[in-house]
Enzyme design. Structure first.
Site, PDB file in Angstrom:
ATOM      1  NE  ARG A   1       6.557  -4.563  -0.763  1.00  0.00           N
ATOM      2  CZ  ARG A   1       5.098  -4.631  -1.324  1.00  0.00           C
ATOM      3  NH1 ARG A   1       4.422  -3.543  -1.337  1.00  0.00           N
ATOM      4  NH2 ARG A   1       4.630  -5.695  -2.093  1.00  0.00           N
TER       5      ARG A   1
ATOM      6  CD  GLU B   1       4.463  -2.442   5.761  1.00  0.00           C
ATOM      7  OE1 GLU B   1       3.478  -3.315   5.092  1.00  0.00           O
ATOM      8  OE2 GLU B   1       4.995  -1.713   5.188  1.00  0.00           O
TER       9      GLU B   1
ATOM     10  CG  HIS C   1       1.362  -2.022   2.874  1.00  0.00           C
ATOM     11  ND1 HIS C   1       2.377  -2.555   2.886  1.00  0.00           N
ATOM     12  CD2 HIS C   1       0.871  -1.981   1.404  1.00  0.00           C
ATOM     13  CE1 HIS C   1       2.702  -2.905   1.575  1.00  0.00           C
ATOM     14  NE2 HIS C   1       1.782  -2.826   0.904  1.00  0.00           N
TER      15      HIS C   1
HETATM   16  C1  DGY Z   1       1.469  -4.857  -3.549  1.00  0.00           C
HETATM   17  O1  DGY Z   1       0.545  -5.270  -4.455  1.00  0.00           O
HETATM   18  O2  DGY Z   1       2.731  -4.924  -3.851  1.00  0.00           O
HETATM   19  C2  DGY Z   1       0.987  -3.755  -2.568  1.00  0.00           C
HETATM   20  O3  DGY Z   1       1.677  -3.396  -1.886  1.00  0.00           O
HETATM   21  C3  DGY Z   1      -0.190  -4.501  -1.829  1.00  0.00           C
HETATM   22  O4  DGY Z   1       0.555  -5.914  -1.453  1.00  0.00           O
END
Ligand code: DGY
Length: 319
Positions: free
Chosen positions: A239, A268, A286
């Site tokens: 993240r 994002e 991402h």
């Molecule tokens: C997650 O599954 O957390 C990925 O980042 C995609 O959303």
């Protein structure tokens, strides 16, 4: 008996949507835009279930305006930092996620970012693609070798362990920090550090695999970048909130780290425009879990959780 009414907020895989349409009274957001606060609040009155992605934000303020109809939020993601879990639970709403099924795809992308960052993928691609490649020398685009190097992993959960498995293929010496030490059969020889600080001191390569929580916000800050061996390479597929982006730019400018591979950003979509000037930041938008196989598996896992709930059982991925 009528089927439960389900709102799917984004365009999921075809197989997922077909199964959802078979089993639920489903409305799909074919526009594929992130669900707004207003849409989520309206959906809470019209639907029994929502199947969202990390792009929909269930903040406490939004959840406070929910009606009582909504019973379950079955996330199509492993990360749930977009959900205020106490607020949702306090409202009597069941919340699930999709762990396991995306670990390999995400670890694969972390590997790509590590290799690409270490071996000048951005600058190399640019020079060939632009037609500007007009010379060669042994001193040209010399990178940092991954094979046999030391890698530090922060967060040795499912994705961290999948990444470690791939790193073993490069004969890397694996070190990790985790809230608790793994069993030997899970650690498979990886060296445990009981603090992030201790891990950073040996992390010639560093890969982040922990969730975003208030405790991990800006985990990588100026003080922590300074602990890395000079010229380290950092990878983030977890993240954006884990990295202080100004501190990252500063660490790059000072050579404290030589390169970064990022799939996640503080903002994002969009990312950080200041990163664009740096060829030693290899960036992707991402897409850690974005493979066909994994998208089907995530969709099916979210539907499995919904099926369990509406059949009166405890969903496998209850949070
Ligand atoms: C997650 O599954 O957390 C990925 O980042 C995609 O959303």
């Amino acid at each position: 008996m009528s089927k439960p009414r389900l709102w799917i907020t984004r365009r999921l895989s075809d197989a997922t949507l077909a199964r959802a349409a078979r089993d639920y009274d489903v409305v799909i957001n074919h526009e594929d835009l992130p669900g707004t606060a207003e849409q989520l609040i309206a959906a809470s009155a019209d639907f029994d279930a929502i199947l969202p992605c990390h792009s929909e934000h269930f903040s406490a303020g939004v959840v406070a305006q929910f009606s009582d109809r909504l019973k379950i939020v079955a996330n199509h993601s492993v990360g749930v930092d977009h959900c205020d879990l106490p607020a949702l639970k306090g409202h009597g709403i069941v919340v699930t996620n999709t762990p396991d099924v995306l670990s390999d795809a995400t670890a694969e992308l972390a590997m790509l970012l590590m290799l690409g960052a270490a071996r000048n993928a951005v600058a190399g691609d640019r020079i060939v693609r632009s037609g500007a490649w007009d010379s060669w020398s042994p001193a040209f685009m010399v990178g940092k070798q991954v094979t046999d190097a030391r890698v530090g992993i922060i967060g040795m959960g499912r994705v961290g362990r999948a990444f470690a498995a791939k790193a073993r293929g490069f004969n890397m010496e694996i070190h990790y920090y985790n809230r608790s030490e793994l069993r030997a059969d899970q650690a498979k020889g990886a060296v445990y550090h009981d603090s992030v600080e201790s891990l950073l001191g040996v992390a010639d390569f560093l890969s982040l695999h922990c969730p975003a929580t208030p405790e991990t916000t800006n985990l990588m800050n100026t003080d922590r970048f300074a602990l890395l061996p000079a010229g380290a390479v950092m990878v983030n597929t977890a993240r954006g909130a884990l990295v202080d982006e100004a501190a990252l730019l500063n660490a790059l400018a000072q050579g404290q780290i030589s390169a970064a591979g990022l799939d996640c950003f503080q903002t994002e979509p969009g990312g950080n425009p200041a990163f664009a000037a740096h060829d030693n930041i290899f960036m992707l938008p991402h897409i850690g879990s974005a493979t066909r196989k994994t998208r089907d598996a995530m969709g099916f896992r979210a539907l499995d959780n919904l099926d369990a709930f509406f059949n009166g059982k405890t969903p496998g991925d209850l949070l």
